[in-house]
Design a protein around this motif. Structure first.
Motif, PDB file in Angstrom:
ATOM      1  N   ALA A 119       0.750  -1.216   0.074  1.00 22.85           N
ATOM      2  CA  ALA A 119      -0.046   0.244  -0.047  1.00 22.85           C
ATOM      3  C   ALA A 119       0.890   1.306   0.094  1.00 22.85           C
ATOM      4  N   ASP A 120       0.354   2.281  -0.603  1.00 17.18           N
ATOM      5  CA  ASP A 120       1.286   3.662  -0.910  1.00 17.18           C
ATOM      6  C   ASP A 120       1.610   4.231   0.553  1.00 17.18           C
ATOM      7  N   ASP A 121       0.964   3.877   1.517  1.00 15.89           N
ATOM      8  CA  ASP A 121       1.354   4.603   2.621  1.00 15.89           C
ATOM      9  C   ASP A 121       1.902   3.430   3.706  1.00 15.89           C
ATOM     10  N   ASP A 122       2.355   2.417   3.268  1.00 17.54           N
ATOM     11  CA  ASP A 122       2.815   1.461   4.054  1.00 17.54           C
ATOM     12  C   ASP A 122       4.279   1.998   4.820  1.00 17.54           C
ATOM     13  N   HIS A 123       4.266   1.535   6.255  1.00 17.35           N
ATOM     14  CA  HIS A 123       5.460   2.100   6.807  1.00 17.35           C
ATOM     15  C   HIS A 123       6.904   1.425   6.455  1.00 17.35           C
ATOM     16  N   HIS A 124       6.685   0.166   5.885  1.00 17.01           N
ATOM     17  CA  HIS A 124       7.800  -0.425   5.528  1.00 17.01           C
ATOM     18  C   HIS A 124       8.635   0.015   4.242  1.00 17.01           C
ATOM     19  N   ILE A 146       4.851  -0.748  -5.124  1.00 18.42           N
ATOM     20  CA  ILE A 146       3.556  -0.067  -4.704  1.00 18.42           C
ATOM     21  C   ILE A 146       2.337  -0.371  -5.618  1.00 18.42           C
ATOM     22  N   ALA A 147       1.144  -0.665  -5.055  1.00 17.92           N
ATOM     23  CA  ALA A 147      -0.085  -0.650  -5.894  1.00 17.92           C
ATOM     24  C   ALA A 147      -1.204  -0.091  -5.203  1.00 17.92           C
ATOM     25  N   GLY A 148      -1.418   1.081  -5.149  1.00 16.05           N
ATOM     26  CA  GLY A 148      -2.709   1.766  -4.782  1.00 16.05           C
ATOM     27  C   GLY A 148      -2.703   1.847  -3.275  1.00 16.05           C
ATOM     28  N   SER A 149      -3.815   2.310  -2.856  1.00 19.01           N
ATOM     29  CA  SER A 149      -4.268   2.721  -1.262  1.00 19.01           C
ATOM     30  C   SER A 149      -4.196   1.237  -0.478  1.00 19.01           C
ATOM     31  N   ASP A 150      -4.598   0.143  -1.173  1.00 21.08           N
ATOM     32  CA  ASP A 150      -4.800  -1.075  -0.356  1.00 21.08           C
ATOM     33  C   ASP A 150      -3.733  -2.247  -0.774  1.00 21.08           C
ATOM     34  N   GLY A 151      -2.652  -1.750  -1.710  1.00 34.51           N
ATOM     35  CA  GLY A 151      -1.684  -2.794  -2.251  1.00 34.51           C
ATOM     36  C   GLY A 151      -2.399  -3.752  -3.265  1.00 34.51           C
ATOM     37  N   LEU A 152      -3.504  -3.731  -3.578  1.00 33.20           N
ATOM     38  CA  LEU A 152      -4.074  -4.528  -4.494  1.00 33.20           C
ATOM     39  C   LEU A 152      -4.410  -4.271  -5.879  1.00 33.20           C
ATOM     40  N   ASP A 153      -3.978  -3.132  -6.114  1.00 34.70           N
ATOM     41  CA  ASP A 153      -4.584  -2.604  -7.528  1.00 34.70           C
ATOM     42  C   ASP A 153      -4.113  -3.550  -8.737  1.00 34.70           C
ATOM     43  N   ASP A 154      -2.790  -3.977  -8.729  1.00 34.60           N
ATOM     44  CA  ASP A 154      -2.254  -4.756  -9.671  1.00 34.60           C
ATOM     45  C   ASP A 154      -2.661  -6.075  -9.528  1.00 34.60           C
TER      46      ASP A 154
END
Ligand code: GLN
Length: 283
Positions: A191-196, A211-219
């Protein structure tokens, strides 16, 4: 770093302090091995062995880059995956050991002897080349949206003497129509705001691979919905994902019509990939 010691052990001790982090001694030994061409065990057998001034200087420069976080793989220009030495560079993801679990899963599927396989977003070519090395009769293709990755994967295949057809394509968009037995991918899933994203190697890897969008699942959403058109009836899809995304990814597989949907674990026993099978045609 002071310029004094030129013995392996002296340089390694100094470097270990400068590097810090999780595995400073190992990192230092890998970098020293890279500069000298000597094996890591030889540093233990001959700690007093000395470097010439040029080698010591090159080593210190690498240590300084490591100390500010540059991944060891980028400094060596190489990373091993499935026992294959692969060239890497900052244009794409550094192969991770956990991705080998997808390779194992793929090898255990009931696939034809001459299966047609596609690795989507291949990066260095890691997954595709591991499969090609294990199954010389499979017809393995790979694609990546980034031209540097296409070049890297092509070069890795040539160096390893493995047959791999690599094309530039943003997921399926630029591929000729296909009828694959297996589609496999390690897509971006953070997710684009992930602290990792502000820790460790990922700081030096391209966001296009991470990175794949706000929940990481876009792709993953896009791949699960488009993959059925590129699979034969009964063909398989395997996707890597984050350790907390198993349930969400299973749902995406199911919504896209996949059967036999299952999530598998990585070496740390965390959910790491999901696979499913395209329904057989009605009889
Ligand atoms: N597994 C990688 C990490 O957590 C991410 C890989 C990816 O996004 N495909 O650093």
């Amino acid at each position: 770093m002071s310029n004094e010691p030129l013995s392996c052990e002296g340089l390694l001790r100094q470097a270990t302090e400068v590097i810090g982090g999780h595995s400073p001694r190992l990192d230092a030994e890998l970098l020293l091995g890279h500069v000298t061409g000597w094996s890591r065990t030889s540093f233990r057998a001959w700690p007093e062995r000395t470097l010439d001034a040029g080698e010591a200087q090159r080593f210190r420069a690498l240590v300084e880059q490591r100390a500010v976080g540059h991944p060891v793989a980028h400094l060596l220009g190489e990373q091993e995956f499935w026992s294959l030495p692969l060239k890497v560079n900052p244009s794409t993801l550094i192969p991770r050991p956990d991705t080998e679990c997808l390779v194992e899963a793929a090898l255990s599927l009931p696939l034809p002897r001459d299966a047609r396989v596609l690795d989507l977003g291949t990066g260095t070519g890691a997954i595709a080349l591991a499969l090609a090395s294990e199954r010389p009769d499979w017809r393995v293709s790979a694609c990546d949206a980034i031209s540097e990755a296409v070049e890297l994967a092509t070069g890795n295949a040539e160096r390893l003497g493995l047959r791999l057809d690599v094309r530039q394509s943003n997921w399926f968009a630029g591929l000729p129509s296909g009828c694959f037995d297996l589609i496999i991918s390690n897509p971006p899933y953070i997710a684009d705001d992930d602290h990792h994203l502000i820790e460790g190697d990922v700081r030096f890897e391209p966001s296009s691979a991470l990175i794949a969008g706000s929940d990481g699942l876009d792709d993953i959403r896009r791949i699960t919905s488009e993959a059925p058109s590129w699979l034969r009836a009964g063909g398989w899809l395997i996707l890597e994902h984050g350790y907390e995304q198993g349930a969400a990814v299973q749902q995406l597989f199911t919504e896209a019509g996949f059967a036999s949907v299952e999530t598998g674990q990585d070496y740390g026993r965390r959910d790491r990939f999901t696979l499913g099978r395209k329904h057989h045609a009605e009889r």
